[in-house]
Design an enzyme around this catalytic site. Structure first.
Site, PDB file in Angstrom:
ATOM      1  N   SER A  72       0.678  -1.265  -0.017  1.00 25.57           N
ATOM      2  CA  SER A  72       0.039   0.236  -0.033  1.00 25.57           C
ATOM      3  C   SER A  72       0.770   1.360   0.111  1.00 25.57           C
ATOM      4  O   SER A  72       0.076   2.368  -0.126  1.00 25.57           O
ATOM      5  CB  SER A  72      -1.110  -0.096   1.144  1.00 25.57           C
ATOM      6  OG  SER A  72      -2.089  -0.820   0.742  1.00 25.57           O
ATOM      7  N   LYS A 210       3.223   6.635   4.467  1.00 19.55           N
ATOM      8  CA  LYS A 210       2.110   5.711   4.083  1.00 19.55           C
ATOM      9  C   LYS A 210       2.641   4.221   4.603  1.00 19.55           C
ATOM     10  O   LYS A 210       3.825   3.911   4.407  1.00 19.55           O
ATOM     11  CB  LYS A 210       1.999   5.697   2.682  1.00 19.55           C
ATOM     12  CG  LYS A 210       0.723   4.806   2.231  1.00 19.55           C
ATOM     13  CD  LYS A 210      -0.307   5.037   2.820  1.00 19.55           C
ATOM     14  CE  LYS A 210      -1.452   4.086   2.634  1.00 19.55           C
ATOM     15  NZ  LYS A 210      -1.393   2.896   3.707  1.00 19.55           N
ATOM     16  N   THR A 211       1.692   3.522   5.045  1.00 17.47           N
ATOM     17  CA  THR A 211       2.222   2.081   5.566  1.00 17.47           C
ATOM     18  C   THR A 211       2.157   1.307   4.228  1.00 17.47           C
ATOM     19  O   THR A 211       1.361   1.594   3.442  1.00 17.47           O
ATOM     20  CB  THR A 211       1.328   1.539   6.651  1.00 17.47           C
ATOM     21  OG1 THR A 211      -0.005   1.939   6.568  1.00 17.47           O
ATOM     22  CG2 THR A 211       1.715   2.296   7.957  1.00 17.47           C
ATOM     23  N   GLY A 212       2.784  -0.075   4.443  1.00 18.93           N
ATOM     24  CA  GLY A 212       2.401  -0.922   3.480  1.00 18.93           C
ATOM     25  C   GLY A 212       2.514  -2.314   3.943  1.00 18.93           C
ATOM     26  O   GLY A 212       3.318  -2.616   4.628  1.00 18.93           O
TER      27      GLY A 212
END
Length: 275
Positions: A72, A210-212
């Site tokens: 993500s 932003k995380t992923g």
């Protein structure tokens, strides 16, 4: 003779530039303690531009050059693609929930770009991917020099289960272009995406990130803006315990950034655990 002189000058320029770049990168083996504290295996790259000369700090340089699925974190460029292609108009457009129950409760409702970014709402970006198409996505990826620029997939979403892959070092390069509005997209679209990325802010600093997560690898990428300049970061870690490991992404990054005074002491931790 002229050719030989040119070759010598060219070699001097290339190797001199490479050597200069290497001089600006420092291996921080002492940062192992932050990973060990959380029993995590991974890498982090920090590009500190608060001074005139940019300093690049890295833990596990070999891994920082290895490509993984962006998961993500790809929502950052993907949102730019969607805006440019007309799949999304602006941050106010509402995308109606299709009624399909998904594992994250926050996904089971109408969405806009802000909620989709905050909650990592995968189905919104699946809609974008379908409308944009593989060929156009490939052109976008090549234009921004994003990892291996390969949006192909035999099953699932190409940024999670497909062939798209990017290294932590490459994440930093992409984020720097976005910060400076240097990507081949409208400036207002780049500014909007940066606004969507805001995680928290203080009196004189802003954290955009932003995380992923694709099941095996977890990311946290972004930067902290200060009056003296930005501090970019890109971390990825193994997640053998799956969701139980996800909090480690932010915890490790925050500890490292605090250690170099790139974040204030003990700011509130965002609990985003979406992939």
């Amino acid at each position: 003779m002229a050719i030989r002189i040119f070759a010598i000058l060219f070699s001097t320029f290339v190797f001199g530039t490479f050597a200069h770049a290497q001089e600006g990168m420092r291996e921080r083996s002492d940062w192992r303690k932050f990973f060990s504290e959380f029993q995590a295996k991974g890498t982090i790259v920090v590009a500190d531009e608060r001074q005139t000369d940019r300093v690049i700090l890295v833990f596990d340089q070999v891994r920082s050059e290895k490509r993984y699925s962006p998961a993500s974190t790809f929502k950052i460029p993907h949102t730019l693609f969607a805006l440019d292609a007309g799949a999304a108009r602006d941050e106010f457009q509402v995308f109606r929930w299709d009624g399909i129950k998904r594992s994250f409760a926050a996904h089971n409702q109408d969405q806009d770009l802000r909620s989709a970014m905050r909650n990592s709402t995968v189905w919104i970006y699946e809609l974008f991917a379908k409308e944009i198409g593989e060929d156009k996505a490939r052109r976008y990826l090549k234009q921004i020099d994003y990892g291996n620029a390969d949006p192909s997939t035999s099953n699932g979403d190409y940024w999670i289960d497909g062939n798209l892959a990017i290294a932590a070092q490459e994440q930093i390069a992409f984020l720097r272009k976005l910060y400076h509005n240097e990507l081949p997209f409208r400036v207002e679209h780049q500014r909007l995406v940066k606004d969507l990325m805001i995680v928290e802010a203080g009196r004189n600093w802003i954290l955009r990130a932003k995380t992923g997560w694709e099941g095996r690898i977890g990311w946290w990428v972004g930067w902290v803006e200060w009056p003296t300049g930005p501090v970019f970061f890109a971390l990825n870690i193994d997640t053998p315990n799956r969701m139980d490991d996800l909090f480690k992404r932010e915890a490790i990054v925050r500890a490292i950034l605090r250690s170099i005074e790139a974040l204030p002491p003990n700011p509130a931790v965002n609990s985003d655990a979406a992939r």
